[in-house]
Motif scaffolding. Structure first.
Motif, short mmCIF file in Angstrom:
data_model
loop_
_atom_site.label_atom_id
_atom_site.label_comp_id
_atom_site.label_asym_id
_atom_site.label_seq_id
_atom_site.Cartn_x
_atom_site.Cartn_y
_atom_site.Cartn_z
N UNK A 64 -97.85 5.52 3.23
CA UNK A 64 -96.81 4.51 3.04
C UNK A 64 -97.35 3.15 3.44
N UNK A 65 -97.30 2.22 2.51
CA UNK A 65 -97.75 0.85 2.75
C UNK A 65 -96.59 0.07 3.36
N UNK A 66 -96.82 -0.55 4.52
CA UNK A 66 -95.80 -1.39 5.14
C UNK A 66 -94.67 -0.63 5.78
N UNK A 67 -94.92 0.60 6.26
CA UNK A 67 -93.85 1.40 6.86
C UNK A 67 -93.36 0.78 8.17
N UNK A 68 -92.04 0.84 8.35
CA UNK A 68 -91.44 0.41 9.60
C UNK A 68 -90.43 1.46 10.05
N UNK A 69 -90.24 1.55 11.33
CA UNK A 69 -89.30 2.52 11.88
C UNK A 69 -87.89 2.23 11.37
N UNK A 70 -87.21 3.28 10.98
CA UNK A 70 -85.85 3.12 10.47
C UNK A 70 -85.76 3.18 8.96
N UNK A 71 -86.88 3.41 8.27
CA UNK A 71 -86.86 3.58 6.81
C UNK A 71 -86.35 5.00 6.52
N UNK A 72 -85.06 5.12 6.33
CA UNK A 72 -84.41 6.44 6.24
C UNK A 72 -84.96 7.29 5.10
N UNK A 73 -85.06 6.70 3.92
CA UNK A 73 -85.45 7.49 2.75
C UNK A 73 -86.93 7.83 2.78
N UNK A 74 -87.76 6.93 3.29
CA UNK A 74 -89.18 7.26 3.45
C UNK A 74 -89.33 8.38 4.47
N UNK A 75 -88.58 8.32 5.56
CA UNK A 75 -88.63 9.38 6.58
C UNK A 75 -88.20 10.72 5.99
N UNK A 76 -87.19 10.69 5.13
CA UNK A 76 -86.74 11.93 4.49
C UNK A 76 -87.86 12.57 3.68
N UNK A 77 -88.58 11.75 2.92
CA UNK A 77 -89.69 12.27 2.13
C UNK A 77 -90.76 12.88 3.02
N UNK A 78 -91.07 12.21 4.13
CA UNK A 78 -92.13 12.71 5.01
C UNK A 78 -91.72 13.98 5.75
N UNK A 79 -90.48 14.05 6.20
CA UNK A 79 -90.05 15.16 7.04
C UNK A 79 -89.67 16.40 6.23
N UNK A 80 -89.06 16.22 5.06
CA UNK A 80 -88.56 17.36 4.29
C UNK A 80 -89.49 17.79 3.17
N UNK A 81 -90.31 16.88 2.69
CA UNK A 81 -91.10 17.20 1.49
C UNK A 81 -92.61 17.03 1.71
N UNK A 82 -93.03 16.91 2.95
CA UNK A 82 -94.46 16.76 3.24
C UNK A 82 -94.86 17.74 4.33
N UNK A 83 -96.06 18.27 4.20
CA UNK A 83 -96.58 19.20 5.20
C UNK A 83 -97.04 18.48 6.47
N UNK A 84 -97.07 17.17 6.41
CA UNK A 84 -97.46 16.39 7.57
C UNK A 84 -98.02 15.05 7.16
N UNK A 85 -97.89 14.06 8.03
CA UNK A 85 -98.43 12.73 7.73
C UNK A 85 -99.94 12.82 7.53
N UNK A 86 -100.45 12.27 6.44
CA UNK A 86 -101.87 12.39 6.13
C UNK A 86 -102.74 11.52 7.02
#
Length: 736
Positions: A611-633
């Protein structure tokens, strides 16, 4: 006229001719979609099938008689092909040639609302969406305001939920722009739907300045009266929804209202919509043929107890069905089921024999003559395709199973899905038998909930039956629990069928139909083996993705910035996602586009997300990472086919290597990207990437022939047809 085909053949050939003409016009106007190609394939199969079948049936007749009949079929097909082509071409040409002059103009628009307002959730909060006809506008000219006449149909979004109704006239300030077409492989294209509905622009975040009036004429009086009736029925719609809100728990109130009224997707939790979609029951959340059939059943049972004359009974049934359809909205499935139901009642009233296939063909022909682009509307295709499968295949599929009630349900589910399976796989990506379980177990419970919900809402006019509402709440909760249990049995996400495999699929369907319906003697064991072989063909796309290693880049159509997925198929499968979130969190639509891209390629999760420019509180980005990813790369990654490096100021640099190379080149600090969109409909070997203009020459020197830089909407790159995100059609997956 001895050459004239039988009524059933006349209906089949006229519909097939219309579909062929529509496909030819879509191809001529470069409106290419997977749905259009699929429709072309089944139309050709249908034409060859009906001509071959009738020729086979008359093989013992004199050659002249057989050829005369076949030529009659060909003549009917030719006539309706010409009608379909000319009608579709006229609709498309009229849409693009009648472009409003006010595109991009900020001003005060005088509009009459032509649809019932619907609340919808956007990144900017809850808004009210409504369609409207433009009757004029105020523009600033030389420091003065000038009123000019204008026309056209547009879609308007206004913040909040203002008390507006169909038929009202308002002055709304804002800017009308072309529609944004989020076209990508595996996602529905809205372009043909906008053309079919005549919607020519989009006014987002409009400000209502107040109502206005026009001079009353006979024409405006008739129009306003019709809209006033529609507005009244919309109030009835909201009143029914309010009964569910007041008598059910909040967690299931919106589900109950959606089951009875349909079209409440925006107000349902995302997890609930996802659950119904994955278990094959999404159709029940929008009013479809099953709703109308249930209503017909209830009305007929009640009226038969009253012992009324058939004419009176038919008139009451027609009035109630038309009233319900108007309240819930005239979508293609509702139109189809209403026409078929009313035809059934009319035939029975006059003592005739109702033939469902005749009614289905007549309803299809009427809708296509009215709006030809219904042919590539997904709701039209699924409704007619599943109904045709039930009518034509169910009696024969049932023979494959032992005779019992469960076999009837299984045969019904299979028959409904056989003809539309390639389309379901392409747009919904699920390869699973869970839909059979959910339709057998949960489907009857939800049908009970629909009947009970409608009955209790009407009963609230007299008194509130509290025990009944409690029972309805229990049924809905039990249905949700069962769906979760079925969902947990597991899903298989599958890539789509390539077009050559679609041809093989329908060859297999034709062969099995011949075995079950035409071949004598019937050999049950062989027929079962052939049917199992067809199921294996349906699983081939997933199987091929494991045995055929490929490296692919899948651009994702989102408006916040560049995004794409890179994946490697084969026995060791990997997938990674890149998102540019420098401008803020992505929208719910963008999140869905990312998930669709993941499932469309046959993956359930990414191996990592960058994720380019990620900041804490990005709800939808967090959803993608937590539910649809095996882990932060992480920030960097080096594989034999993928290299990811994070530069301190420029951002991510991503290089994907197959037989060719994909290079995502980061921007230098302060460098602006020149955004370029090329029409790639007839080009091959296109290289997708985001790069600065001075890098184009660099890549050309390395042998690159074609570029496409997807527009991020930062500069509002408007073209005459709208703003295209990622290419110009949905076939934008790049194999390296």
């Amino acid at each position: 006229m001895k050459w004239l085909p039988k009524p059933i053949d006349l209906g089949i050939t006229s519909v097939l001719g219309m579909l062929l003409g529509i496909c030819m016009s879509l191809y001529e106007n470069e409106l290419y979609t997977y749905l259009m190609y699929w429709l072309s394939i089944i139309t050709i199969f249908g034409i060859l099938g009906i001509i071959g079948l009738r020729g086979y049936e008359q093989r013992n007749e004199h050659m002249y008689k057989m050829m005369r009949y076949v030529m009659g079929l060909v003549g009917i097909i030719s006539v309706f092909t010409a009608i379909g082509y000319v009608h579709t071409d006229r609709v498309i040409t009229h849409y693009f040639e009648d472009r409003p002059f006010y595109y991009g103009a900020d001003g005060a628009y005088y509009v009459q609302l032509t649809s019932n307002p619907q609340p919808t959730v956007t990144l900017d909060g809850i808004m009210t969406m409504v369609d409207a006809d433009v009757e004029g506008m105020d523009i600033d000219k030389n420091g003065a305001t000038e009123h000019v006449p204008a026309k056209g149909s547009i879609r308007i979004y206004v913040p909040g939920e203002p008390p507006i109704h169909m038929g009202d006239r308002y002055v709304i300030r804002g800017t009308v722009k072309g529609f944004t077409y989020y076209e990508q492989s595996g996602s529905l294209s809205m372009k043909t739907r906008y053309i079919n509905d005549g919607l020519q622009g989009n006014l987002y975040q409009g400000t209502i300045e107040g109502p206005y009036t026009v001079e009353k004429t006979l024409g405006t009086w008739i129009t306003d009266t019709g809209y006033a009736l529609g507005a009244y029925l919309d109030r009835v719609h909201h009143w029914v929804a309010q009964q569910f809100e007041e008598n059910l728990e909040p967690s299931i109130a919106s589900l109950g209202a959606s089951l009875v009224l349909g079209g409440q997707y925006a107000m349902l939790p995302e997890t609930m919509v996802k659950l119904f979609s994955e278990t094959g029951l999404i159709h029940i959340l929008s009013v479809s043929g099953s709703h109308i059939a249930l209503l017909f059943l209830i009305i007929s049972i009640v009226l038969q107890r009253l012992h009324l004359r058939k004419g009176v009974e038919f008139s009451i049934t027609c009035a109630l069905i038309l009233l319900y359809c108007t309240i819930v909205g005239w979508s293609p499935p509702v139109l189809r089921s209403a026409i078929m139901g009313l035809l059934s009642g009319y035939v029975v009233m006059h003592g005739g024999t109702y033939r469902a296939l005749h009614a289905l063909l007549l309803s299809a022909l009427c809708l296509l003559l009215w709006k030809p682009l219904f042919a590539v509307d997904i709701s039209f295709v699924l409704s007619f395709g599943s109904t045709l499968g039930i009518i034509g295949l169910y009696p024969y599929v049932y023979r494959l199973f032992p005779p019992n009630p469960i076999s009837k349900g299984v045969a019904l589910c299979i028959s409904a899905q056989v003809l539309i399976f390639p389309i379901e796989l392409y747009y919904f990506h699920i390869l699973s038998f869970l839909s059979i379980l959910s339709n057998l177990i949960v489907g009857p419970l939800l049908d009970m909930a629909i009947i009970a919900g409608l009955f209790l809402a009407i009963l609230n006019l007299v008194f509130t039956f509290t025990l009944g509402w409690s029972l309805l709440g229990f049924i809905l909760k039990a249905s949700m629990s069962l769906l979760f249990a079925i969902r947990n049995l597991g899903l298989l996400w599958s890539p789509p069928m390539p077009l050559w495999l679609v041809v093989v699929w329908y060859l297999g369907v034709s062969y099995i139909y011949w075995l079950l319906a035409l071949k004598e003697p019937i050999r049950v064991a062989w027929n079962r083996m052939a049917s199992i072989a067809l199921l294996v063909v349906g699983m081939l796309p997933l199987g091929l993705s494991y045995v055929k290693p490929m490296v692919q880049v899948v651009p994702i159509a989102i408006s916040s910035g560049p995004a794409f997925m890179v994946c490697k198929t084969g026995f060791y499968r990997e997938a990674y996602l890149y998102i540019d979130a420098k401008n803020g969190d992505i929208s719910p639509r963008a999140m869905k586009q990312c998930i669709d891209a993941l499932h469309h390629r046959g993956f359930s999760r990414w191996n990592g997300v960058f994720v380019e420019g990620y900041q804490k509180g990005y709800t939808h980005v967090d959803t993608l990472e937590h539910l649809y990813s095996k882990g932060q790369a992480g920030k960097e990654l080096t594989l034999d086919w993928l290299s990811v490096q994070l530069h301190t100021k420029a951002g991510y640099e991503i290089i994907v290597t197959g037989h060719r190379k994909f290079h995502f080149h980061p921007r230098k600090e302060g460098e602006k990207v020149q955004e370029i969109v090329y029409n790639t409909k007839r080009e091959t070997n296109t290289i997708y990437g985001l790069t600065a203009s001075n890098q184009l020459l660099h890549y050309q020197e390395r042998g690159a022939m074609h570029f496409i830089v997807w527009n991020t909407l930062h500069s509002q790159f408007d073209v005459e047809e709208g703003v295209y995100i990622v290419g110009s059609d949905e076939n934008n997956v790049v194999t390296l």
